[in-house]
Design an enzyme around this catalytic site. Structure first.
Site, PDB file in Angstrom:
ATOM      1  N   TRP A 269       0.825  -1.220   0.000  1.00 59.13           N
ATOM      2  CA  TRP A 269       0.000   0.000   0.000  1.00 59.13           C
ATOM      3  C   TRP A 269       0.855   1.264   0.000  1.00 59.13           C
ATOM      4  O   TRP A 269       0.326   2.361   0.037  1.00 59.13           O
ATOM      5  CB  TRP A 269      -0.939   0.001   1.207  1.00 59.13           C
ATOM      6  CG  TRP A 269      -0.252  -0.350   2.481  1.00 59.13           C
ATOM      7  CD1 TRP A 269       0.374   0.512   3.326  1.00 59.13           C
ATOM      8  CD2 TRP A 269      -0.101  -1.650   3.038  1.00 59.13           C
ATOM      9  NE1 TRP A 269       0.908  -0.180   4.379  1.00 59.13           N
ATOM     10  CE2 TRP A 269       0.639  -1.514   4.237  1.00 59.13           C
ATOM     11  CE3 TRP A 269      -0.501  -2.940   2.643  1.00 59.13           C
ATOM     12  CZ2 TRP A 269       0.976  -2.597   5.041  1.00 59.13           C
ATOM     13  CZ3 TRP A 269      -0.171  -4.009   3.442  1.00 59.13           C
ATOM     14  CH2 TRP A 269       0.562  -3.837   4.619  1.00 59.13           C
ATOM     15  N   ARG A 270       2.155   1.105  -0.050  1.00 58.17           N
ATOM     16  CA  ARG A 270       3.033   2.277  -0.100  1.00 58.17           C
ATOM     17  C   ARG A 270       2.980   2.917  -1.483  1.00 58.17           C
ATOM     18  O   ARG A 270       3.085   2.215  -2.502  1.00 58.17           O
ATOM     19  CB  ARG A 270       4.480   1.880   0.207  1.00 58.17           C
ATOM     20  CG  ARG A 270       4.782   1.796   1.670  1.00 58.17           C
ATOM     21  CD  ARG A 270       4.855   3.163   2.289  1.00 58.17           C
ATOM     22  NE  ARG A 270       4.501   3.188   3.701  1.00 58.17           N
ATOM     23  CZ  ARG A 270       5.287   2.789   4.691  1.00 58.17           C
ATOM     24  NH1 ARG A 270       6.489   2.328   4.424  1.00 58.17           N
ATOM     25  NH2 ARG A 270       4.880   2.843   5.929  1.00 58.17           N
TER      26      ARG A 270
ATOM     27  N   GLU B  99      -5.545   0.247   6.279  1.00 55.08           N
ATOM     28  CA  GLU B  99      -5.531   0.751   7.640  1.00 55.08           C
ATOM     29  C   GLU B  99      -6.408  -0.087   8.572  1.00 55.08           C
ATOM     30  O   GLU B  99      -6.045  -0.322   9.721  1.00 55.08           O
ATOM     31  CB  GLU B  99      -5.962   2.221   7.685  1.00 55.08           C
ATOM     32  CG  GLU B  99      -4.962   3.182   7.047  1.00 55.08           C
ATOM     33  CD  GLU B  99      -3.610   3.181   7.763  1.00 55.08           C
ATOM     34  OE1 GLU B  99      -3.538   2.770   8.933  1.00 55.08           O
ATOM     35  OE2 GLU B  99      -2.608   3.602   7.140  1.00 55.08           O
TER      36      GLU B  99
ATOM     37  N   THR C  52      -3.049  -5.819  13.921  1.00 49.22           N
ATOM     38  CA  THR C  52      -2.515  -6.929  13.143  1.00 49.22           C
ATOM     39  C   THR C  52      -1.186  -6.519  12.502  1.00 49.22           C
ATOM     40  O   THR C  52      -1.069  -5.438  11.936  1.00 49.22           O
ATOM     41  CB  THR C  52      -3.512  -7.351  12.043  1.00 49.22           C
ATOM     42  OG1 THR C  52      -4.791  -7.570  12.641  1.00 49.22           O
ATOM     43  CG2 THR C  52      -3.058  -8.626  11.368  1.00 49.22           C
TER      44      THR C  52
ATOM     45  N   LEU D 271      -7.790 -13.390   9.930  1.00 48.54           N
ATOM     46  CA  LEU D 271      -7.288 -12.092  10.392  1.00 48.54           C
ATOM     47  C   LEU D 271      -7.784 -11.741  11.790  1.00 48.54           C
ATOM     48  O   LEU D 271      -7.163 -10.945  12.489  1.00 48.54           O
ATOM     49  CB  LEU D 271      -7.718 -10.972   9.422  1.00 48.54           C
ATOM     50  CG  LEU D 271      -6.768 -10.646   8.274  1.00 48.54           C
ATOM     51  CD1 LEU D 271      -7.335  -9.500   7.447  1.00 48.54           C
ATOM     52  CD2 LEU D 271      -5.380 -10.293   8.776  1.00 48.54           C
TER      53      LEU D 271
ATOM     54  N   TYR E 295     -10.689 -10.372  14.695  1.00 45.42           N
ATOM     55  CA  TYR E 295     -11.426  -9.114  14.860  1.00 45.42           C
ATOM     56  C   TYR E 295     -12.403  -8.912  13.705  1.00 45.42           C
ATOM     57  O   TYR E 295     -12.331  -7.939  12.961  1.00 45.42           O
ATOM     58  CB  TYR E 295     -10.478  -7.911  14.903  1.00 45.42           C
ATOM     59  CG  TYR E 295      -9.504  -7.882  16.049  1.00 45.42           C
ATOM     60  CD1 TYR E 295      -9.886  -7.400  17.292  1.00 45.42           C
ATOM     61  CD2 TYR E 295      -8.195  -8.316  15.876  1.00 45.42           C
ATOM     62  CE1 TYR E 295      -8.983  -7.357  18.343  1.00 45.42           C
ATOM     63  CE2 TYR E 295      -7.292  -8.279  16.918  1.00 45.42           C
ATOM     64  CZ  TYR E 295      -7.687  -7.787  18.155  1.00 45.42           C
ATOM     65  OH  TYR E 295      -6.788  -7.735  19.175  1.00 45.42           O
TER      66      TYR E 295
ATOM     67  N   TYR F 181      -7.340   8.035  14.654  1.00 44.90           N
ATOM     68  CA  TYR F 181      -6.125   7.621  13.957  1.00 44.90           C
ATOM     69  C   TYR F 181      -6.403   7.275  12.488  1.00 44.90           C
ATOM     70  O   TYR F 181      -5.742   7.789  11.574  1.00 44.90           O
ATOM     71  CB  TYR F 181      -5.447   6.420  14.652  1.00 44.90           C
ATOM     72  CG  TYR F 181      -4.537   5.730  13.680  1.00 44.90           C
ATOM     73  CD1 TYR F 181      -3.356   6.346  13.287  1.00 44.90           C
ATOM     74  CD2 TYR F 181      -4.915   4.541  13.053  1.00 44.90           C
ATOM     75  CE1 TYR F 181      -2.544   5.776  12.320  1.00 44.90           C
ATOM     76  CE2 TYR F 181      -4.112   3.966  12.094  1.00 44.90           C
ATOM     77  CZ  TYR F 181      -2.925   4.583  11.732  1.00 44.90           C
ATOM     78  OH  TYR F 181      -2.155   4.025  10.760  1.00 44.90           O
TER      79      TYR F 181
ATOM     80  N   ASP G 250      -0.710   6.805  15.852  1.00 44.82           N
ATOM     81  CA  ASP G 250      -0.958   5.440  16.314  1.00 44.82           C
ATOM     82  C   ASP G 250       0.006   5.124  17.457  1.00 44.82           C
ATOM     83  O   ASP G 250       0.711   6.008  17.955  1.00 44.82           O
ATOM     84  CB  ASP G 250      -0.828   4.444  15.151  1.00 44.82           C
ATOM     85  CG  ASP G 250       0.615   4.269  14.693  1.00 44.82           C
ATOM     86  OD1 ASP G 250       1.509   4.981  15.198  1.00 44.82           O
ATOM     87  OD2 ASP G 250       0.858   3.406  13.834  1.00 44.82           O
TER      88      ASP G 250
ATOM     89  N   CYS H 256      19.070   4.619  18.198  1.00 44.12           N
ATOM     90  CA  CYS H 256      19.197   6.078  18.119  1.00 44.12           C
ATOM     91  C   CYS H 256      20.313   6.517  17.161  1.00 44.12           C
ATOM     92  O   CYS H 256      20.227   7.586  16.552  1.00 44.12           O
ATOM     93  CB  CYS H 256      19.431   6.663  19.502  1.00 44.12           C
ATOM     94  SG  CYS H 256      18.071   6.339  20.660  1.00 44.12           S
TER      95      CYS H 256
ATOM     96  N   CYS I  12      18.871   7.081  13.886  1.00 41.86           N
ATOM     97  CA  CYS I  12      17.612   7.833  13.862  1.00 41.86           C
ATOM     98  C   CYS I  12      17.807   9.249  13.345  1.00 41.86           C
ATOM     99  O   CYS I  12      18.581  10.027  13.913  1.00 41.86           O
ATOM    100  CB  CYS I  12      16.983   7.885  15.250  1.00 41.86           C
ATOM    101  SG  CYS I  12      15.412   8.786  15.268  1.00 41.86           S
TER     102      CYS I  12
END
Length: 259
Positions: A37-38, A50, A56, A93, A95, A133, A151, A207, A210
């Site tokens: 989905w990028r 989403e 998940t 999946l 839920y 979100y 999130d 870090c 980062c």
DNA sequence: ATCCCGTACT
DNA sequence: AGTACGGGAT
């Protein structure tokens, strides 16, 4: 850019905000995770991804996402599907309410919006299963709305930037809102989430790698591993059980009772 | 803010 | 069985 220490985000200048945005987006551009989905901007597809990603993990979602789009390639296909087929495609999946909400939402969008997914946070939030979100994620990624998407991962990143044990919801929202890149809001939000998933991990954050470390107060204080604070174990007991045994003068029990 | 929910982990 | 988690709903 010369920096002397982490920024006070309440008074950060436009230049400082621009610097941190540039740093994270540059990092995202060369080291983002490539996910199905990028780069996607179709609101229906972002919506599906989403919802699937709620509770998940990414690796689990990927094959489901692909199969889902073959079976229900667009909003209309999902809206007119039988619920049993929808649930069958969701099988594994968990839920399942998410699947029911997704299809109910697709029908709602078809009937109320002529099949066009709404582009504002408030309208998106009215869709079943879409909270703050998810609405922010869809609005920013699919519609380039300059709104935050906070999130669990982003909460952790922001708590470390602020070096706060338990930043309030309003503190998180206001910082997140200020930071969103006005030109690339969707990429910005995905970059923050990616950072939380890969670099700014709950334990042993990396870090050194980062791009935000120059702005991170926890990093400067060495407290990154303790931010945000771990949940208090157990919490405050709501009631205390008291057991009494009545005895006579020779200490023979007169009354006993199992709690 | 607080509660609720369904699942994973222990 | 009990608890942690990460979202949504209220």
């Amino acid at each position: 850019m010369t920096r002397t220490g982490p920024t006070d985000w309440l008074t950060a200048t436009g230049d400082e905000l621009a610097s941190i945005r540039t740093a994270l987006l540059a990092h995202y551009d060369h080291s983002r995770r490539e996910l199905p989905w990028r780069g996607e901007t179709d609101p229906y597809r972002i919506w599906v991804s989403e919802i699937m990603l709620q509770q998940t993990r990414v690796e689990t979602v990927i094959p489901y996402y692909r199969r889902w789009l073959e079976r229900f390639p667009d909003l209309e296909a999902l809206a007119q599907a039988e619920i049993d087929d929808v649930l069958l495609e969701w099988e594994g999946l968990g839920y399942y309410r998410r699947a029911r909400n997704l299809q109910a939402g697709a029908m709602l969008v078809r009937d109320r919006y002529g099949g066009q997914v709404p582009d504002t946070v408030s309208e998106l939030r009215a869709l079943p299963g879409v909270g703050e979100y998810t609405a922010g994620a869809i609005a920013s990624i699919a519609f380039n709305e300059p709104v935050p998407a906070v999130d669990g991962n982003v909460k952790r990143v922001l708590a470390r930037i602020l070096d706060e044990l338990a930043p309030s919801g309003s503190a998180l929202r206001s910082l997140a809102k200020r930071l969103v890149d006005p030109k690339r809001p969707g990429d910005w939000n995905q970059a923050l989430m990616d950072l939380g998933a890969t670099v700014c991990s709950p334990r042993r954050p990396l870090c050194e790698r980062c791009p935000l470390s120059p702005w991170c107060r926890a990093r400067a204080a060495g407290t990154q591993e303790e931010r945000p604070a771990a949940k208090p174990r157990g919490g405050v007991p709501k009631s205390v059980r008291i057991t009494a045994v009545v005895v006579d003068q020779r200490e023979h029990a007169l009354v006993e009772r199992q709690p």
